[in-house]
Design an enzyme around this catalytic site. Structure first.
Site, mmCIF file in Angstrom:
data_model
loop_
_atom_site.group_PDB
_atom_site.id
_atom_site.type_symbol
_atom_site.label_atom_id
_atom_site.label_comp_id
_atom_site.label_asym_id
_atom_site.label_seq_id
_atom_site.Cartn_x
_atom_site.Cartn_y
_atom_site.Cartn_z
ATOM 1 N N CYS A 47 43.177 40.794 40.113
ATOM 2 C CA CYS A 47 42.590 39.509 40.500
ATOM 3 C C CYS A 47 42.500 39.069 41.942
ATOM 4 O O CYS A 47 41.792 38.497 42.413
ATOM 5 C CB CYS A 47 43.334 38.443 40.014
ATOM 6 S SG CYS A 47 44.244 38.813 38.305
ATOM 7 N N GLU A 84 42.138 31.157 35.240
ATOM 8 C CA GLU A 84 42.178 32.051 36.729
ATOM 9 C C GLU A 84 40.943 32.950 36.434
ATOM 10 O O GLU A 84 40.647 33.529 35.545
ATOM 11 C CB GLU A 84 43.536 32.928 36.417
ATOM 12 C CG GLU A 84 43.666 33.424 38.046
ATOM 13 C CD GLU A 84 44.235 34.870 37.784
ATOM 14 O OE1 GLU A 84 43.337 35.549 38.308
ATOM 15 O OE2 GLU A 84 45.245 35.125 37.380
#
Lengths: 525, 525
Positions: B294, B257
């Site tokens: 994120c 990620e």
């Protein structure tokens, strides 16, 4: 002699490249008359542009239309069976019957029809609904898929009709197929059937495109192009790894089926119980189709005793009785000879190679032998894949040595253990099976691995270098479709804007959805 | 001052490396007193050896025992809440409440408990049975998993307690965790809780191992080691890509990620309808936690009109009113300043950066603006991720320009569209949504993306470079577990040798299995 056109953007048009090639008949060595084009990047670029447009249109296309195409394609293949079998036989030397006509072609149409059913039923998308949080997700089409078909299955793994093709289309993606240059005529006939099958479905014309041959550089550009969703490749480790490197560098999924020696372990008890039967079954599987199967047994482990010697004698006798087969090409025969040389160079003893000296695409069936001790000295070289019918017998002196040998095995598609029916092999099985299990995608008992049933439970995959990722299978619907899906979540998206599969109402009453933790075919309550 | 030990092979023992590091309190700039070790390859190697043994033992461990550990771990974390929140606050400057104590910690324990339930229930393994052909398959543990936790979630994404950890363990794998060097003390307390939670479960001691810091070379060796099953990484694109390259070269799955700017599109109708409300919601999401999520919105698209100007004014006012937050470290603040410089260099106009000149880990909240035309001139630079609270507003002059801008977007975790409730934005939505959909893992309506619900339907993933593969999610059980499974097929394997989940009898009466094409909780008939 005019060169054949390529299929780009819905029409057959001349390739942009300039060079041509011709296939050969491996059985006779004769060069076939048809000229096929080598495509330059310009063709790839045009195909990508058309595929990107088609991908957008396909996302708006109901699955029933996609299924109609797949079904009509299967019908067209059956209607063209005689010509297809004749062409594939000429280009590959594989037997017309039973192999091409009675096994591989029906398998191919069965795959297309199963893929059609899966597309309509829809559970492959794993719809998951959380009504409390209004979050919903499923797999949507990943985008244009490039399929590189292999040399050894002109129908069932064909880039324009095989398992990867069927899965990619059923998942809602257009396919850019690369036909295999050993059998371009077969690819052409299949693509013609595909074009005919598109009629009346409403699918975009560029749903199916095909080129015949490209250089390595274009291949690497193709799999890493921003317009591509994913790629699928079946073939050699060298070619597969080059494509993987290019695709990985830009995060484009690529599914590879590369090399596998498919270890078979034969325990002492089963040899005592029915050694000759196992030897016959084993030899027959090794020799079938010139050994040119992804799941051909290139490695067999035996425990040193008299029964194993007898087994090897019987297998040798069967190999001796078999004429050198015509392999798929001179190149395959040369590659096999190279691999056998590597294996012998690492200490393998030649038990037999009947008809050695055969040339062109013909190559003898090769049986080799090493001790476990020898294997452990050069485990890497002695795992060299010898594509074609060559098998290395590894004779071990007990279970510790067996475990040591297995612990050196790379990833494989299959692993197989033969054991007796009365339980005398049970202790050895318990020692050997766990080590083998972790290194293979499919573990078999008492059965050779060459048959790959098109079953939802099949795994035609395995750890690297058999494939690029141990979580995916190239055969078996619905799992094979998910390789070509992208996980798409909808968070607080209004009901009328959701895809049908994620709305409250079950779209067909049959789709399995995980709603608030419960698997159900009902609508949201 | 003694350095803290590492957790390897079930014991806390001195690291082999020689160097140490200390964390800082980003709010005060003060260096914290505890010394933590930088591990050399020797530590990695020892952890791998222990993990390989533990993986074999875990395969024989019933899922109930794994679930017991996960549940006890959640309990231990709750029991240690005060110390954990205090330590994480000191090391990260994230607020104790609500963030660390009331949101992130409960989320972490909820993940562990959900993973425990999924391990026992077992449907995540997708058991598939073909009774006619006697072929059965499911997902088995993939092998030791290396988890690299990020800087921004000391609990919920921690390598030793977060989502990747929980998924890897629930799938039956041991974990080698790399704590994040910005919050080693938090990692240590979590690992201590994990060790305590292993007691009485029967799980191997090396199920959980932890090191604090390694050099790049060791990281690359770790993810590509033959003993590793897979890796999971959350962090920067540079570090992630280096690890990906190493793992890809040897076919080891790695789930990444990396970077995401999380585009938000605000349509004209919603601004007319409730512009101030949207502006407040937007600014609050951008500013929360110093923007260090994120899924923080780094990009917002507006259509040029008076209402958009007003929206920008209101957001600017909110940014102006917010003090420069203490970011996670001086390094994060420096990186943010660099990114803002890049964005400005590509033509972005600074709307505000209140408190500019703040130093150390403090960095102003930055609001920038470009026109769509400017964006299209340098789309790559203008997508530079600015980790921290910096947002680029892209003002477009109509739907064609909007589509052009969206077509240049890289893959992102999330994409969001705000539209009015009366349907006046519906036409624009239909044009904008398809382009955005293909570029994001999660599409939201009328809601900021910063909340990531731990729901089975969540997708915390998306196309590259947000992650390395668009088919996987890091959040959402059961899907996140499948990343750490290997597809394992049993072909003609005798019933008593099958894993319980694939025998005729449903092992717990609750597991969903696909038997002969039908999804069922029944046993095989």
């Amino acid at each position: 002699m005019a060169e054949h056109p390529v299929l780009i953007g819905g029409t057959w048009r001349p390739a942009k490249g300039g060079k041509t090639f011709q296939a050969s008949n491996p059985a006779t060595g004769e060069r076939l008359s048809d000229a096929y084009p080598l495509s330059g990047w310009e063709d790839c670029d045009a195909a990508l542009a058309a595929a990107a447009e088609a991908a957008i249109e396909l996302r708006r296309t109901p699955p029933e239309a996609i299924a109609k195409f797949l079904t009509q394609f299967a019908d067209r293949i059956e209607a063209a069976k005689a010509a297809l079998v004749e062409m594939a036989h000429t280009e590959t030397a594989l037997p017309k019957a039973p192999r091409l006509g009675d096994v591989e072609l029906p398998r191919t149409t069965a795959q297309l029809r199963q893929a059609a059913d899966a597309a309509v039923e829809g559970s492959w998308t794993l719809p998951t609904i959380d009504t409390k949080n209004q979050i919903r997700s499923w797999f949507e089409p990943i985008g244009p898929v490039v399929v590189f078909g292999p040399n050894n299955f002109p129908f069932a793994f064909s880039g324009v009709a095989g398992g990867d093709f069927a899965a990619a289309i059923a998942a809602g993606n257009p396919v850019i197929a690369k036909a295999h240059p050993l059998h371009p005529g077969t690819g052409r006939l299949l693509a013609e059937a595909a074009v005919a099958a598109l009629a009346g479905t409403g699918l975009p014309a560029a749903t199916v495109q095909m080129i015949y041959k490209i250089d390595h550089q274009s291949g690497e550009r193709l799999v890493s192009d921003p317009r591509v969703g994913a790629s699928a490749f079946t073939g050699s480790r060298t070619a597969g790894m080059a494509l993987k490197k290019a695709a990985d560098a830009v995060g484009k999924p690529i599914y590879l089926e590369m090399s596998s020696i498919n270890p078979v372990v034969i325990l002492p008890g089963v040899l005592a119980e029915r050694g000759s039967k196992v030897a016959a079954e084993f030899a027959s599987s090794c020799l079938m189709g010139g050994g040119q199967f992804c799941t051909n047994a290139g490695f067999v482990m035996l425990f040193a005793d008299a029964k194993s010697d007898q087994f090897l004698d019987e297998v040798k006798t069967a190999f001796d009785a078999a004429a050198p087969p015509a392999l798929l090409s001179d190149g395959v025969a040369k590659g096999l000879a190279e691999s056998v040389k590597t294996l012998r160079g690492a200490g393998a003893q030649l038990l037999t190679a009947p008809g050695a000296g055969a040339n062109g695409a013909r190559h003898p069936n090769v049986l080799l032998r090493v001790t476990g001790e020898q294997f452990l000295r050069q485990p890497e070289q002695l795992q060299t894949e010898a594509f074609g019918s060559a098998t290395l017998c590894v004779v071990v002196r007990g279970v510790e040595e067996a475990e040591a040998v297995l612990s050196h095995l790379e990833g494989n598609l299959t692993g197989c253990i033969y054991s007796d029916s009365q339980g005398s092999d049970e202790g050895l099985y318990a020692r050997v099976a766990p080590a083998l299990r972790r290194r293979v995608g499919r573990l078999l008992n008492d059965k050779m691995p060459t048959g790959v049933a098109v079953s939802p439970a099949m795994n035609h995959g395995g750890p690297f270098p058999a494939t690029g990722h141990p979580g995916f299978t190239a055969v078996g619907i619905p799992a094979s479709l998910r390789r070509f899906g992208m996980l798409c979540c909808y968070d607080n998206v209004r009901e009328h804007r959701l895809p049908a599969a994620l709305r409250n109402k079950n779209p067909n009453g049959r789709m399995w959805r995980l709603i608030d933790g419960t698997m159900t075919q009902d609508s949201c309550s």
